[in-house]
Scaffold this motif. Structure first.
Motif, PDB file in Angstrom:
ATOM      1  N   LYS A   1      41.784 -34.664  45.688  1.00  0.00           N
ATOM      2  CA  LYS A   1      41.651 -33.208  45.585  1.00  0.00           C
ATOM      3  C   LYS A   1      41.694 -32.762  44.120  1.00  0.00           C
ATOM      4  O   LYS A   1      40.918 -31.903  43.697  1.00  0.00           O
TER       5      LYS A   1
ATOM      6  N   HIS B   1      38.705 -31.078  42.132  1.00  0.00           N
ATOM      7  CA  HIS B   1      38.874 -29.750  41.534  1.00  0.00           C
ATOM      8  C   HIS B   1      38.495 -29.782  40.054  1.00  0.00           C
ATOM      9  O   HIS B   1      37.811 -28.864  39.562  1.00  0.00           O
TER      10      HIS B   1
ATOM     11  N   GLU C   1      36.812 -27.486  57.606  1.00  0.00           N
ATOM     12  CA  GLU C   1      37.728 -28.242  56.754  1.00  0.00           C
ATOM     13  C   GLU C   1      36.972 -29.040  55.702  1.00  0.00           C
ATOM     14  O   GLU C   1      37.370 -29.072  54.525  1.00  0.00           O
TER      15      GLU C   1
ATOM     16  N   LEU D   1      35.492 -26.705  52.959  1.00  0.00           N
ATOM     17  CA  LEU D   1      36.513 -26.200  52.042  1.00  0.00           C
ATOM     18  C   LEU D   1      37.052 -27.314  51.151  1.00  0.00           C
ATOM     19  O   LEU D   1      37.204 -27.132  49.931  1.00  0.00           O
ATOM     20  N   ASN D   2      37.323 -28.480  51.729  1.00  0.00           N
ATOM     21  CA  ASN D   2      37.868 -29.598  50.950  1.00  0.00           C
ATOM     22  C   ASN D   2      36.890 -30.105  49.898  1.00  0.00           C
ATOM     23  O   ASN D   2      37.293 -30.534  48.812  1.00  0.00           O
TER      24      ASN D   2
ATOM     25  N   LYS E   1      46.700 -26.338  57.981  1.00  0.00           N
ATOM     26  CA  LYS E   1      46.856 -27.102  56.745  1.00  0.00           C
ATOM     27  C   LYS E   1      47.621 -26.246  55.742  1.00  0.00           C
ATOM     28  O   LYS E   1      47.336 -25.043  55.598  1.00  0.00           O
TER      29      LYS E   1
ATOM     30  N   ASP F   1      47.501 -26.153  52.565  1.00  0.00           N
ATOM     31  CA  ASP F   1      46.740 -25.643  51.420  1.00  0.00           C
ATOM     32  C   ASP F   1      45.636 -24.663  51.817  1.00  0.00           C
ATOM     33  O   ASP F   1      44.937 -24.142  50.964  1.00  0.00           O
ATOM     34  N   ILE F   2      45.481 -24.411  53.121  1.00  0.00           N
ATOM     35  CA  ILE F   2      44.458 -23.475  53.581  1.00  0.00           C
ATOM     36  C   ILE F   2      45.124 -22.206  54.108  1.00  0.00           C
ATOM     37  O   ILE F   2      45.962 -22.261  55.003  1.00  0.00           O
TER      38      ILE F   2
ATOM     39  N   TYR G   1      40.490 -19.811  53.260  1.00  0.00           N
ATOM     40  CA  TYR G   1      40.178 -20.286  51.912  1.00  0.00           C
ATOM     41  C   TYR G   1      41.274 -21.220  51.431  1.00  0.00           C
ATOM     42  O   TYR G   1      42.390 -21.228  51.965  1.00  0.00           O
ATOM     43  N   ASP G   2      40.946 -22.014  50.422  1.00  0.00           N
ATOM     44  CA  ASP G   2      41.905 -22.943  49.825  1.00  0.00           C
ATOM     45  C   ASP G   2      42.761 -22.179  48.829  1.00  0.00           C
ATOM     46  O   ASP G   2      42.281 -21.755  47.782  1.00  0.00           O
TER      47      ASP G   2
ATOM     48  N   ARG H   1      43.057 -23.447  45.129  1.00  0.00           N
ATOM     49  CA  ARG H   1      41.846 -23.506  44.311  1.00  0.00           C
ATOM     50  C   ARG H   1      41.664 -22.207  43.533  1.00  0.00           C
ATOM     51  O   ARG H   1      41.955 -21.121  44.043  1.00  0.00           O
TER      52      ARG H   1
END
Length: 295
Positions: free
Chosen positions: A70, A74, A133, A136-137, A152, A154-155, A271-272, A275
């Motif tokens: 991740k 990013h 998923e 977004l990932n 999740k 992080d979501i 959304y993440d 991020r």
């Protein structure tokens, strides 16, 4: 930890072989081995199960692998965005959508483009939980409008509205004369339903189960458009979101509310949260939330 160490570790985990990983990284194998050993020493953790005959990560190594991917992804995304900005100018807004969301998204996009006329917009269908998923990932989208609740950390998944699910009947069907339907009215009918992995399928089959009825599933689909075409051709009945009917062109089909079953679904903005989201993304999400606060 250094960025280079994480990149080496991810490559080794992907290749599952020091020689291949070193070749991919264009470094000598001893340098790769030393870098991995140093990473383990700094973390005070064993990342590889050296008791195994084949290449295998420890449970700690698996966690680091997933999180490091991740982080690298990013970093690459930010680097790409900066390079793209230098070359092309304004940012791009990428949105994952379910079919029924188009009843309101077009209006919000009109308002958004009045404020950000130069921003390019990409609309991607993200129908199943795995679609959302993965998009977004992989940073394929900035946000998703989805009926899938994502469990999740992080979501961020924010409910924006709830919509009823209604029965869609073919032309000339015996139930067309009824004002509303009950689940029992659908017993034995040729049924068209979303395939496994779709929240709408779970919602519908759960309603059948509570009524003690097993649906006669004849077709499994991914898109409501496909199901509606099958209904129009007289191949069965299906259940679709009420808002899908508002923009779909199914003039020959008849939609009926299903009373007493409580069949509905919630639509979310996802959304993440870890991020970086440009201001244009934040603005679009605010327009979506404001649209339903007004209702």
């Amino acid at each position: 930890m250094e960025f280079r160490q994480l990149l080496y570790f991810i490559t080794l985990a992907d290749e599952k072989n020091y020689t291949r990983a070193a070749s991919t990284l264009h470094i000598a194998q001893p340098s790769l081995s030393a870098a991995i050993k140093k990473l383990e020493q700094e973390l005070e953790l064993s990342l590889m199960d050296r008791s195994s005959r084949g290449f295998r990560l420890t449970s700690e190594g698996e966690i680091l692998y997933q999180e490091a991917k991740k982080l690298i992804h990013h970093y690459e995304h930010v680097s790409f965005e900066m390079d793209r900005l230098k070359q092309q100018g304004p940012l791009e807004l990428s949105i994952g959508l379910i079919e029924s969301s188009m009843f309101f998204v077009s209006g919000i996009l009109t308002q958004f483009k009045q404020e950000y006329n130069d921003v390019r917009i990409r609309l991607l269908e993200t129908l199943s939980l795995s679609d959302v998923e993965q998009a977004l990932n992989n940073f394929d989208i900035h946000l998703a409008i989805t009926n899938q609740y994502i469990h999740k950390d992080d979501i961020e998944t924010i409910p924006i509205y709830e919509e009823r699910l209604v029965a869609l009947l073919p032309p000339g069907h015996r139930l067309n004369e009824q004002k509303t339907l009950a689940i029992c009215d659908l017993d034995g009918e040729n049924f068209i339903v979303c395939k496994e992995g779709f929240q709408t399928r779970r919602d519908i089959l759960n309603a059948f189960s509570k009524s003690g009825i097993k649906p006669n599933i004849q077709f499994e689909i991914e898109r409501f458009e496909t199901g509606s075409s099958l209904v129009e051709d007289g191949l069965g009945i299906t259940v679709v979101p009420e808002n899908y009917i508002r923009y779909a062109n199914n003039a020959r089909c008849t939609s009926k509310a299903i009373e007493g079953a409580g069949i509905s679904r919630t639509v979310y903005l996802a959304y993440d949260k870890n991020r970086y989201l440009p201001p244009i993304v934040e603005r679009f999400m605010e327009l979506v939330k404001a649209s339903f606060r007004a209702d």
